[in-house]
Design a protein around this motif. Sequence first.
Motif, PDB file in Angstrom:
ATOM      1  N   TYR A 139      67.010  19.457  17.140  1.00  7.45           N
ATOM      2  CA  TYR A 139      67.325  19.855  18.512  1.00  7.45           C
ATOM      3  C   TYR A 139      66.962  21.324  18.717  1.00  7.45           C
ATOM      4  O   TYR A 139      67.455  22.198  18.011  1.00  7.45           O
ATOM      5  N   PHE A 140      66.104  21.555  19.711  1.00  4.91           N
ATOM      6  CA  PHE A 140      65.743  22.918  20.080  1.00  4.91           C
ATOM      7  C   PHE A 140      66.673  23.432  21.163  1.00  4.91           C
ATOM      8  O   PHE A 140      66.994  24.614  21.205  1.00  4.91           O
ATOM      9  N   THR A 141      67.100  22.542  22.068  1.00  2.86           N
ATOM     10  CA  THR A 141      68.110  22.809  23.092  1.00  2.86           C
ATOM     11  C   THR A 141      68.927  21.528  23.237  1.00  2.86           C
ATOM     12  O   THR A 141      68.660  20.535  22.564  1.00  2.86           O
ATOM     13  N   ASP A 142      69.909  21.518  24.142  1.00  2.00           N
ATOM     14  CA  ASP A 142      70.665  20.292  24.395  1.00  2.00           C
ATOM     15  C   ASP A 142      69.781  19.205  24.999  1.00  2.00           C
ATOM     16  O   ASP A 142      70.100  18.029  24.921  1.00  2.00           O
ATOM     17  N   SER A 143      68.662  19.582  25.609  1.00  2.00           N
ATOM     18  CA  SER A 143      67.805  18.636  26.323  1.00  2.00           C
ATOM     19  C   SER A 143      66.474  18.345  25.641  1.00  2.00           C
ATOM     20  O   SER A 143      65.735  17.481  26.101  1.00  2.00           O
ATOM     21  N   VAL A 144      66.139  19.027  24.561  1.00  2.00           N
ATOM     22  CA  VAL A 144      64.840  18.846  23.907  1.00  2.00           C
ATOM     23  C   VAL A 144      65.049  18.657  22.399  1.00  2.00           C
ATOM     24  O   VAL A 144      65.642  19.507  21.734  1.00  2.00           O
ATOM     25  N   ALA A 145      64.549  17.495  21.892  1.00  2.00           N
ATOM     26  CA  ALA A 145      64.680  17.199  20.464  1.00  2.00           C
ATOM     27  C   ALA A 145      63.404  16.517  19.969  1.00  2.00           C
ATOM     28  O   ALA A 145      62.678  15.879  20.726  1.00  2.00           O
ATOM     29  N   LEU A 146      63.160  16.642  18.672  1.00  2.00           N
ATOM     30  CA  LEU A 146      62.041  15.988  18.013  1.00  2.00           C
ATOM     31  C   LEU A 146      62.606  15.140  16.884  1.00  2.00           C
ATOM     32  O   LEU A 146      63.343  15.637  16.031  1.00  2.00           O
ATOM     33  N   LEU A 147      62.284  13.838  16.884  1.00  2.00           N
ATOM     34  CA  LEU A 147      62.669  12.937  15.802  1.00  2.00           C
ATOM     35  C   LEU A 147      61.446  12.711  14.927  1.00  2.00           C
ATOM     36  O   LEU A 147      60.368  12.388  15.425  1.00  2.00           O
ATOM     37  N   THR A 148      61.604  12.868  13.620  1.00  2.00           N
ATOM     38  CA  THR A 148      60.486  12.662  12.710  1.00  2.00           C
ATOM     39  C   THR A 148      60.980  12.005  11.429  1.00  2.00           C
ATOM     40  O   THR A 148      62.105  12.258  10.983  1.00  2.00           O
ATOM     41  N   GLY A 149      60.146  11.100  10.885  1.00  2.00           N
ATOM     42  CA  GLY A 149      60.491  10.437   9.636  1.00  2.00           C
ATOM     43  C   GLY A 149      59.614   9.217   9.403  1.00  2.00           C
ATOM     44  O   GLY A 149      58.834   8.820  10.262  1.00  2.00           O
ATOM     45  N   PRO A 150      59.764   8.581   8.225  1.00  2.00           N
ATOM     46  CA  PRO A 150      58.958   7.410   7.895  1.00  2.00           C
ATOM     47  C   PRO A 150      59.548   6.120   8.463  1.00  2.00           C
ATOM     48  O   PRO A 150      60.759   6.001   8.645  1.00  2.00           O
ATOM     49  N   ASP A 184      56.944  -6.793   7.295  1.00  2.00           N
ATOM     50  CA  ASP A 184      55.825  -7.730   7.091  1.00  2.00           C
ATOM     51  C   ASP A 184      54.508  -6.976   7.280  1.00  2.00           C
ATOM     52  O   ASP A 184      53.974  -6.903   8.374  1.00  2.00           O
ATOM     53  N   ARG A 185      54.009  -6.410   6.220  1.00  2.00           N
ATOM     54  CA  ARG A 185      52.824  -5.545   6.315  1.00  2.00           C
ATOM     55  C   ARG A 185      51.571  -6.297   6.756  1.00  2.00           C
ATOM     56  O   ARG A 185      50.669  -5.719   7.329  1.00  2.00           O
ATOM     57  N   GLN A 186      51.479  -7.616   6.520  1.00  2.00           N
ATOM     58  CA  GLN A 186      50.297  -8.377   6.919  1.00  2.00           C
ATOM     59  C   GLN A 186      50.138  -8.423   8.441  1.00  2.00           C
ATOM     60  O   GLN A 186      49.042  -8.643   8.943  1.00  2.00           O
ATOM     61  N   LYS A 187      51.203  -8.226   9.180  1.00  2.00           N
ATOM     62  CA  LYS A 187      51.128  -8.264  10.638  1.00  2.00           C
ATOM     63  C   LYS A 187      50.855  -6.890  11.254  1.00  2.00           C
ATOM     64  O   LYS A 187      50.779  -6.745  12.459  1.00  2.00           O
ATOM     65  N   GLN A 188      50.707  -5.860  10.431  1.00  2.00           N
ATOM     66  CA  GLN A 188      50.452  -4.508  10.918  1.00  2.00           C
ATOM     67  C   GLN A 188      48.946  -4.223  10.905  1.00  2.00           C
ATOM     68  O   GLN A 188      48.224  -4.727  10.050  1.00  2.00           O
ATOM     69  N   PRO A 189      48.469  -3.394  11.829  1.00  2.00           N
ATOM     70  CA  PRO A 189      47.045  -3.021  11.827  1.00  2.00           C
ATOM     71  C   PRO A 189      46.649  -2.399  10.482  1.00  2.00           C
ATOM     72  O   PRO A 189      47.318  -1.488  10.003  1.00  2.00           O
ATOM     73  N   GLY A 190      45.610  -2.931   9.891  1.00  2.00           N
ATOM     74  CA  GLY A 190      45.134  -2.408   8.610  1.00  2.00           C
ATOM     75  C   GLY A 190      46.002  -2.804   7.427  1.00  2.00           C
ATOM     76  O   GLY A 190      45.787  -2.325   6.323  1.00  2.00           O
ATOM     77  N   GLY A 191      47.009  -3.647   7.635  1.00  2.00           N
ATOM     78  CA  GLY A 191      47.879  -4.063   6.542  1.00  2.00           C
ATOM     79  C   GLY A 191      48.767  -2.963   6.009  1.00  2.00           C
ATOM     80  O   GLY A 191      49.238  -3.033   4.879  1.00  2.00           O
ATOM     81  N   SER A 192      49.030  -1.955   6.806  1.00  2.00           N
ATOM     82  CA  SER A 192      49.852  -0.821   6.374  1.00  2.00           C
ATOM     83  C   SER A 192      51.298  -1.247   6.167  1.00  2.00           C
ATOM     84  O   SER A 192      51.835  -2.052   6.913  1.00  2.00           O
ATOM     85  N   ASP A 193      51.938  -0.710   5.140  1.00  2.00           N
ATOM     86  CA  ASP A 193      53.346  -1.039   4.924  1.00  2.00           C
ATOM     87  C   ASP A 193      54.284   0.064   5.419  1.00  2.00           C
ATOM     88  O   ASP A 193      55.495  -0.128   5.428  1.00  2.00           O
ATOM     89  N   TRP A 194      53.741   1.210   5.846  1.00  2.00           N
ATOM     90  CA  TRP A 194      54.589   2.263   6.406  1.00  2.00           C
ATOM     91  C   TRP A 194      53.754   3.205   7.256  1.00  2.00           C
ATOM     92  O   TRP A 194      52.535   3.203   7.219  1.00  2.00           O
ATOM     93  N   LEU A 195      54.442   4.033   8.047  1.00  2.00           N
ATOM     94  CA  LEU A 195      53.794   5.095   8.814  1.00  2.00           C
ATOM     95  C   LEU A 195      54.788   6.221   9.025  1.00  2.00           C
ATOM     96  O   LEU A 195      55.988   6.060   8.815  1.00  2.00           O
ATOM     97  N   TRP A 196      54.280   7.372   9.433  1.00  2.00           N
ATOM     98  CA  TRP A 196      55.127   8.521   9.770  1.00  2.00           C
ATOM     99  C   TRP A 196      55.167   8.616  11.290  1.00  2.00           C
ATOM    100  O   TRP A 196      54.142   8.510  11.949  1.00  2.00           O
ATOM    101  N   THR A 197      56.341   8.803  11.831  1.00  2.00           N
ATOM    102  CA  THR A 197      56.490   8.842  13.277  1.00  2.00           C
ATOM    103  C   THR A 197      57.032  10.184  13.759  1.00  2.00           C
ATOM    104  O   THR A 197      57.787  10.850  13.054  1.00  2.00           O
TER     105      THR A 197
END
Length: 76
Positions: free
Chosen positions: A30-41, A46-59
């Motif tokens: 949280y930078f202020t009460d109104s602005v925040a950044l969420l980050t994590g894996p 079911d990795r076969q249903k993901q583009p490129g067969g990826s099993d994870w991503l960072w968001t």
Amino acid sequence: LSGLKKIVLAADFQSGKNALGAWGFGSYVYFTDSVALLTGPVFFLDRQKQPGGSDWLWTLQLDIDVPLTRLGGTSR
């Protein structure tokens, strides 16, 4: 840290052996009460249903709260 209001740990799970099934964790910065950044894996159930067969991503998710009741005039 200068410029940061608080840090909150978070976790989420969506069941289902499909393209939407996943779990993850991260931190809200949280930078202020109104602005925040969420980050994590995010780990897919079911990795076969993901583009490129990826099993994870960072968001990254930017949250900006806008008080709609204060826009454009008086409140009732």
